[in-house]
Design an enzyme around this catalytic site. Structure first.
Site, PDB file in Angstrom:
ATOM      1  N   HIS A  61       0.873  -1.178   0.000  1.00 36.99           N
ATOM      2  CA  HIS A  61       0.000   0.000   0.000  1.00 36.99           C
ATOM      3  C   HIS A  61       0.913   1.233   0.000  1.00 36.99           C
ATOM      4  CE1 HIS A  61      -2.958  -2.876   2.084  1.00 36.99           C
ATOM      5  NE2 HIS A  61      -3.314  -2.747   0.830  1.00 36.99           N
ATOM      6  N   GLU A  64       1.914   3.575   3.159  1.00 35.97           N
ATOM      7  CA  GLU A  64       2.415   2.956   4.400  1.00 35.97           C
ATOM      8  C   GLU A  64       3.936   3.105   4.406  1.00 35.97           C
ATOM      9  OE1 GLU A  64       0.640  -0.935   4.667  1.00 35.97           O
ATOM     10  OE2 GLU A  64      -1.386  -0.110   4.546  1.00 35.97           O
ATOM     11  N   HIS A 153       3.880  -3.578   6.813  1.00 36.33           N
ATOM     12  CA  HIS A 153       2.804  -2.614   6.611  1.00 36.33           C
ATOM     13  C   HIS A 153       2.728  -1.642   7.783  1.00 36.33           C
ATOM     14  CE1 HIS A 153       0.457  -4.636   3.269  1.00 36.33           C
ATOM     15  NE2 HIS A 153       1.293  -5.609   3.626  1.00 36.33           N
ATOM     16  N   GLU A 217       2.294  -5.615  10.844  1.00 36.56           N
ATOM     17  CA  GLU A 217       1.838  -4.229  10.985  1.00 36.56           C
ATOM     18  C   GLU A 217       2.729  -3.517  12.005  1.00 36.56           C
ATOM     19  OE1 GLU A 217      -0.510  -2.789   9.249  1.00 36.56           O
ATOM     20  OE2 GLU A 217      -1.454  -4.522   8.271  1.00 36.56           O
TER      21      GLU A 217
END
Length: 342
Positions: A61, A64, A153, A217
């Site tokens: 993405h 990010e 991410h 994450e």
């Protein structure tokens, strides 16, 4: 010759269509190959007997940015010779055009287009997913050894657990305890075990190539230049250990010092009117009691069943047919141990 000597990210963001192959020797003796836009292979001069084929990806993405900047920093140290690797590396900067646009995606969520889903369209994201999957397949075919993939991410919103990992669901394959211990060394003390197949990049590498793979994450989305990369020091130190040494003993998993969750279900956006019954800035892992109203869709309530459960990745604005949130249930240590292998 490489068309850059340092700060590959700056080169990438100003040359997003320059796909010419190039290679060079690094100061540490490794060979580096620029195999395509945002894709680099680094091969040690001498492959260790127990070499691992390691894929590090960031920027699937485009907004990010923290893991993108971290990956660029690692690459910079390899280019300067202040960092070496004993294992072949594939470094992937996932979605350069979305990075330039400072957007999560341009048309489609790239992280829902793997496992062949790229064949169902011809957008930039569909084409990019096919490229990334092809480079990964070539890399894993080229190098024997344990296959690893860490897809890095940051999340749209804040989180009760700042850093967490999502472990793909691979039936009949227990999760590797050593990998869970490695995540703890990376400063990741929360793991979600997924409950079904998906079309994410980490699921693709696990299901198609048998890799030990995780979506990791690492905090909240911020613009380029606004990240405190010191918050990634534990990850940085652990990955540098991983690539520098032939083998690393990550020790035992500390089950009591980690939060373990089983994904139980997904909320899919089927209608334009999907609306959550909570604030837009609700933190990931906020818990809801049994029977709580989570959302309304097509006039029907979506309630928590078999609660309490926590909500992760809520986003009511995803495309029709895509996942708008996942619900997770806390696991006991015994339940977690049942899913793992030594």
């Amino acid at each position: 010759m490489l068309p850059f000597t340092s700060d590959y990210l700056s080169y990438l963001l100003t040359h997003p269509n320059d796909s010419e192959y190039a290679k060079a020797e690094l100061p540490g003796g490794e060979q580096i190959e620029l195999i395509g836009v945002g894709a680099l292979v680094i091969t040690p001069k001498h492959l260790a007997n127990h070499c691992k084929a390691i894929v590090l990806s960031a920027g699937i993405h485009g907004n990010e940015t923290a893991p993108i900047e971290w990956l660029n920093q690692l690459l910079d140290d390899l280019l300067k010779g202040t960092q070496s690797t004993r294992h072949p590396l594939l470094l992937l900067f996932g979605h350069p055009n979305a990075m330039i646009a400072a957007k999560r995606e341009l048309e489609f969520n790239l992280n829902r287009l793997f496992c062949g889903a790229w064949q169902q369209g011809n957008s930039q994201e569909h084409q990019r997913a096919a490229q990334l999957a092809s480079w990964m397949a070539d890399f894993y075919q080229r190098f024997d050894g344990e296959r690893l993939h860490y897809d890095l991410h940051t999340a749209i919103r804040g989180s009760v657990h700042e850093k967490f990992a999502v472990a793909p669901f691979i039936p009949q394959r227990p999760h590797n305890v050593s990998q869970l211990a490695f995540l703890q060394h990376c400063g990741v003390h929360c793991v979600l075990f997924y409950h079904q197949s998906t079309q994410t990049f980490s699921y693709h590498s696990a299901a198609v190539h048998g890799a030990e793979a995780f979506t990791v994450e690492l905090g909240q989305v911020k613009p380029f230049g606004h990240n405190d990369l010191s918050k990634l020091d534990a990850l940085d130190n652990s990955i540098r250990q991983l690539i520098t040494h032939a083998r690393v003993d990550w020790g035992n998993v500390s089950y009591k010092d980690c939060h373990w969750y089983q994904v139980t279900e997904e909320i899919i956006r089927h209608h334009e009117d999907l609306a959550f019954n909570f604030a837009d800035d609700l933190a990931n892992f906020t818990e809801f009691a049994d029977g709580a109203l989570l959302a309304i869709q097509a006039g029907e309530p979506i309630l928590v069943s078999d609660g309490p459960k926590a909500v992760v990745f809520p986003n009511a604005k995803v495309a029709i047919g895509q996942r708008a949130a996942i619900l997770v249930k806390a696991m006991s240590i015994a339940q977690c141990q049942h899913l793992t292998k030594q």
